[in-house]
Design a protein around this motif. Structure first.
Motif, mmCIF file in Angstrom:
data_model
loop_
_atom_site.group_PDB
_atom_site.id
_atom_site.type_symbol
_atom_site.label_atom_id
_atom_site.label_comp_id
_atom_site.label_asym_id
_atom_site.label_seq_id
_atom_site.Cartn_x
_atom_site.Cartn_y
_atom_site.Cartn_z
ATOM 1 N N THR A 33 0.829 -1.202 0.000
ATOM 2 C CA THR A 33 0.000 0.000 0.000
ATOM 3 C C THR A 33 0.864 1.254 0.000
ATOM 4 O O THR A 33 0.666 2.172 -0.807
ATOM 5 C CB THR A 33 -0.904 0.017 1.238
ATOM 6 O OG1 THR A 33 -1.689 -1.171 1.233
ATOM 7 C CG2 THR A 33 -1.807 1.231 1.246
ATOM 8 N N ILE A 34 1.823 1.264 0.910
ATOM 9 C CA ILE A 34 2.679 2.441 1.019
ATOM 10 C C ILE A 34 3.495 2.645 -0.251
ATOM 11 O O ILE A 34 3.650 3.770 -0.734
ATOM 12 C CB ILE A 34 3.577 2.323 2.267
ATOM 13 C CG1 ILE A 34 2.689 2.415 3.524
ATOM 14 C CG2 ILE A 34 4.646 3.398 2.287
ATOM 15 C CD1 ILE A 34 3.420 2.263 4.825
ATOM 16 N N ALA A 35 3.962 1.543 -0.817
ATOM 17 C CA ALA A 35 4.743 1.664 -2.049
ATOM 18 C C ALA A 35 3.889 2.239 -3.174
ATOM 19 O O ALA A 35 4.296 3.186 -3.861
ATOM 20 C CB ALA A 35 5.297 0.295 -2.446
ATOM 21 N N LEU A 36 2.716 1.686 -3.360
ATOM 22 C CA LEU A 36 1.852 2.169 -4.441
ATOM 23 C C LEU A 36 1.426 3.609 -4.198
ATOM 24 O O LEU A 36 1.421 4.439 -5.113
ATOM 25 C CB LEU A 36 0.616 1.270 -4.569
ATOM 26 C CG LEU A 36 0.877 -0.103 -5.179
ATOM 27 C CD1 LEU A 36 -0.314 -1.036 -5.000
ATOM 28 C CD2 LEU A 36 1.223 0.028 -6.655
ATOM 29 N N ALA A 37 1.082 3.907 -2.972
ATOM 30 C CA ALA A 37 0.662 5.273 -2.653
ATOM 31 C C ALA A 37 1.813 6.248 -2.887
ATOM 32 O O ALA A 37 1.614 7.343 -3.412
ATOM 33 C CB ALA A 37 0.185 5.355 -1.213
ATOM 34 N N SER A 38 3.012 5.848 -2.537
ATOM 35 C CA SER A 38 4.164 6.729 -2.724
ATOM 36 C C SER A 38 4.380 7.024 -4.196
ATOM 37 O O SER A 38 4.819 8.103 -4.574
ATOM 38 C CB SER A 38 5.427 6.079 -2.157
ATOM 39 O OG SER A 38 5.271 5.817 -0.784
ATOM 40 N N LYS A 39 4.064 6.042 -5.007
ATOM 41 C CA LYS A 39 4.311 6.207 -6.434
ATOM 42 C C LYS A 39 3.229 7.028 -7.119
ATOM 43 O O LYS A 39 3.523 7.906 -7.926
ATOM 44 C CB LYS A 39 4.418 4.819 -7.083
ATOM 45 C CG LYS A 39 4.856 4.861 -8.521
ATOM 46 C CD LYS A 39 5.410 3.513 -8.972
ATOM 47 C CE LYS A 39 6.921 3.441 -8.919
ATOM 48 N NZ LYS A 39 7.498 2.443 -9.866
#
Lengths: 202, 202
Positions: A33-39
DNA sequence: GCCGGAAATAGAACACGTTCTATAAACTTC
DNA sequence: GAAGTTTATAGAACGTGTTCTATTTCCGGC
């Protein structure tokens, strides 16, 4: 309304997962989640994409987090806890509550601004949350409140201090949202926060 | 990014629609939105249902309002303007800014609380809005700010008064959201607003 | 009145959050 | 270690916001 409430809640609480495999799955989900949101921000956190990236089935994702909003708000809690821990290991400079609160506020704000997409995703989820995510929201609100009361004094906070902390939290969030939606620059945000804290603590 | 921006903006601005038929359509749409929102909140404002009820095609609805959020935030602006006009016709009682602001705040808050579903729909749209609804959001923010500065004094507001008005607006919105999501009772909201205004104006 | 372009219409199509179904894998308990 | 139960999986299915297409209606200039 919510037939499997207790089980779901148990899974969401997160600290009390039956097996190590489950704790791992949960972590993979939050990380994805954090990775996708960061991107790509809120829109990039698509449930199918999260499931893929975390290597779980879509149904499993929904067993752990009953909605996209729960997922993002829980991730926000995780991030805030990280920030809080870091802050606890720091000696906050400043002689007055005013100075100390401003320091903390500036620190966290700049931290969030370093990852605009992630911040956008989380603040939007937070403010969009409906009643069903009440527990997660409260968790985050408490985290925020304690962050600011801690900065004001080391002792247990007074009611007035808590009230001030809540106001600061509200203003902080609202400015973060304004920044995220490009209605305010980082400078605007810093100025307004400074002004608010001054009004409240000076 | 947005090929038909100028045309859409013209339609959204609302005051400058070419024909009477268009002004009527627009009004029917906003009325339908408010009616549906009043009945079932954010989720009940379904674009197909709005179009049906306003007797326009779905495509037409989207020509007038490029998204559900735009639609709801524009409706919020309409409602706030109504409230503002009503307030302008009232003589606000109280000798101090503190008392006068509290009066205004209490009045509008109770007004909104009389229609919980509508309030839920509008606040959620407002806080969920992304950058593309920036103009509408700013419009509402300005309305709110001027509402509170007017309560503070009849003269042109100072920068400090504007800052205070903004803080009050932030806290107000956040508490409204908390109430709408059942994390705070009407009493909680009233207390917190009172406390906030006291901190800022006393 | 007639023509050309803008606006409106009906409805299909698409995207993504969410739910559901059928099956397989992983655990508990005896 | 087998039976029964819980959890995970793959993928279809559904609802609603949004977009697209083809057609029709409306409106301003001749």
């Amino acid at each position: 309304m919510s037939p499997s409430k207790s089980r779901t809640d148990a899974l969401m609480a997160g600290d009390e997962l039956s097996s190590a495999a489950q704790r791992e799955r949960r972590k993979r989900i939050v990380d994805a989640t954090i990775a996708l949101a960061s991107k790509g921000g809120f829109d990039a956190v698509q449930m199918r994409a999260v499931a893929d990236r975390a290597d779980v089935a879509l149904g499993t994702l929904y067993r752990y987090f009953p909605s996209k909003v729960h997922l993002l708000v829980s991730s926000l809690a995780v991030e805030l806890e990280r920030a809080q821990e870091k802050m606890d290991r720091t000696t906050v400079p400043g002689d007055s509550p005013y100075e100390r609160v401003l320091f903390v506020l500036g620190r966290i704000t700049r931290g969030l601004q370093r990852n605009p997409h992630l911040t956008e995703a989380m603040t939007r989820a937070f403010t969009f949350a409906d009643a069903s995510a009440g527990a997660e929201i409260d968790r985050v609100s408490l985290l925020m409140e304690s962050m600011f009361t801690k900065a004001m004094s080391d002792d247990a906070p007074t009611e007035e201090q808590k009230a001030i902390a809540r106001v600061i939290g509200d203003v902080w969030l609202s400015n973060l949202v304004a920044w995220v939606t490009r209605r305010a620059t980082a400078t605007d945000v810093a100025n307004r926060l400074e002004l608010t804290v001054r009004l409240l603590l000076k």
